[in-house]
Design an enzyme around this catalytic site. Structure first.
Site, PDB file in Angstrom:
ATOM      1  CD  GLN A 183       0.315  -9.863   4.518  1.00 12.33           C
ATOM      2  OE1 GLN A 183       1.173  -9.205   3.948  1.00 12.33           O
ATOM      3  NE2 GLN A 183      -0.840  -9.344   4.905  1.00 12.33           N
ATOM      4  CG  HIS A 237      -1.942  -1.105   1.150  1.00  6.43           C
ATOM      5  ND1 HIS A 237      -2.953  -1.156   0.219  1.00  6.43           N
ATOM      6  CD2 HIS A 237      -2.076  -2.225   1.904  1.00  6.43           C
ATOM      7  CE1 HIS A 237      -3.681  -2.243   0.401  1.00  6.43           C
ATOM      8  NE2 HIS A 237      -3.166  -2.911   1.415  1.00  6.43           N
ATOM      9  CG  ASP A 287      -7.096  -7.303   2.406  1.00  9.73           C
ATOM     10  OD1 ASP A 287      -7.904  -6.459   1.985  1.00  9.73           O
ATOM     11  OD2 ASP A 287      -5.872  -7.135   2.366  1.00  9.73           O
ATOM     12  CD  GLU A 343      -3.773 -10.134   2.927  1.00 12.92           C
ATOM     13  OE1 GLU A 343      -3.490  -9.145   3.603  1.00 12.92           O
ATOM     14  OE2 GLU A 343      -3.564 -10.201   1.697  1.00 12.92           O
TER      15      GLU A 343
END
Length: 250
Positions: A149, A46, A177, A151
């Protein structure tokens, strides 16, 4: 390359606290480390840090004893290599939902024979001035952390297979998420999301891996650690806004 203090603490089953941040200012890195945090995740999913900016951030973090990690937005092996060559000591990777993707991540992070990371006289290797090459390769493979991760439901469905992939230190659950992928667009507080997260945490711990996630408050962090979650992080934005609100509250 120095010994990864974060990895040693995690192997000793000690809770470790960190931040994740899209900012590229090394001064922020120094503030975080001097405040006592164990690790700093440079957010290249991000955020938009260049490898040159990452190198300066890593230097700042090393100077204050805070382990530098990076979250990279996709499985771009060339970009991963550049971040690792700067001295980043571990990678968080979103979107690894299959064993093939996770094996590709491990291969990108580790030198042969564990992977296919390219080797050069770079900063992470102390420009090949302190260790013989073979010794450095073994040391780097031991010290560099790999954290995919979790998600989305597909990753949860494949979790048993993901846990069997060699070279992975642990898994970080992304509550926001995961909630979005489950159809809960207002956040992860729903009982269904919390129950699934707890199931994931239990499987990760049962496999002998490190479980990690985010906590918005000190109380949430303490609750997570009490459940055996050892890698706990907040965002720099969250800490800044919480401090600002606290200061301005009458």
């Amino acid at each position: 390359m120095k010994e990864n203090k974060l990895k040693q603490r995690l192997l000793g089953r000690q809770a470790c606290y960190g931040v994740i941040s899209p900012t590229t200012d090394p001064i922020v890195c120094e503030y975080v480390g001097l405040s006592g945090f164990d690790f700093y995740v440079i957010d290249a999913e991000h955020g938009f840090p260049s490898p040159n900016e990452v190198q300066h951030m890593v230097r700042a973090l090393e100077g204050v004893g805070c382990t530098p990690l990076a979250r990279v937005g996709d499985l771009n092996e060339k970009l991963l290599l550049q971040y690792l060559d700067c001295g980043v000591m571990g990678v968080l990777m979103p979107g690894c939902s299959t064993t093939e993707e996770l094996q590709q991540l491990v291969a990108a992070v580790k030198y042969p024979p564990s992977g296919r990371r390219g080797l050069g006289p770079v900063r992470a290797a102390d420009y090949m001035m302190k260790m013989p090459q073979a010794q450095y390769v073994r040391f780097a493979n031991e010290q560099t952390l790999v954290f995919p991760q979790i998600e989305d439901p597909r990753a949860v469905e494949n979790l048993d297979h993901l846990l069997a992939v060699e070279g992975v230190d642990g898994f970080v659950v992304g509550p926001r998420d995961l909630a979005l992928a489950m159809g809960f667009y207002d956040g992860p507080a729903h009982p269904e999301v919390q129950a699934l997260m707890q199931e994931v945490f239990e499987k990760i711990r049962a496999a002998g891996k490190i479980a990690g996630t985010v906590a918005a408050t000190r109380e949430q962090a303490q609750q997570l650690v009490a459940k055996g979650i050892l890698l706990v992080m907040n965002s720099v934005q969250g800490l800044l806004s919480a401090g600002a609100r606290s200061f301005l509250t009458p």
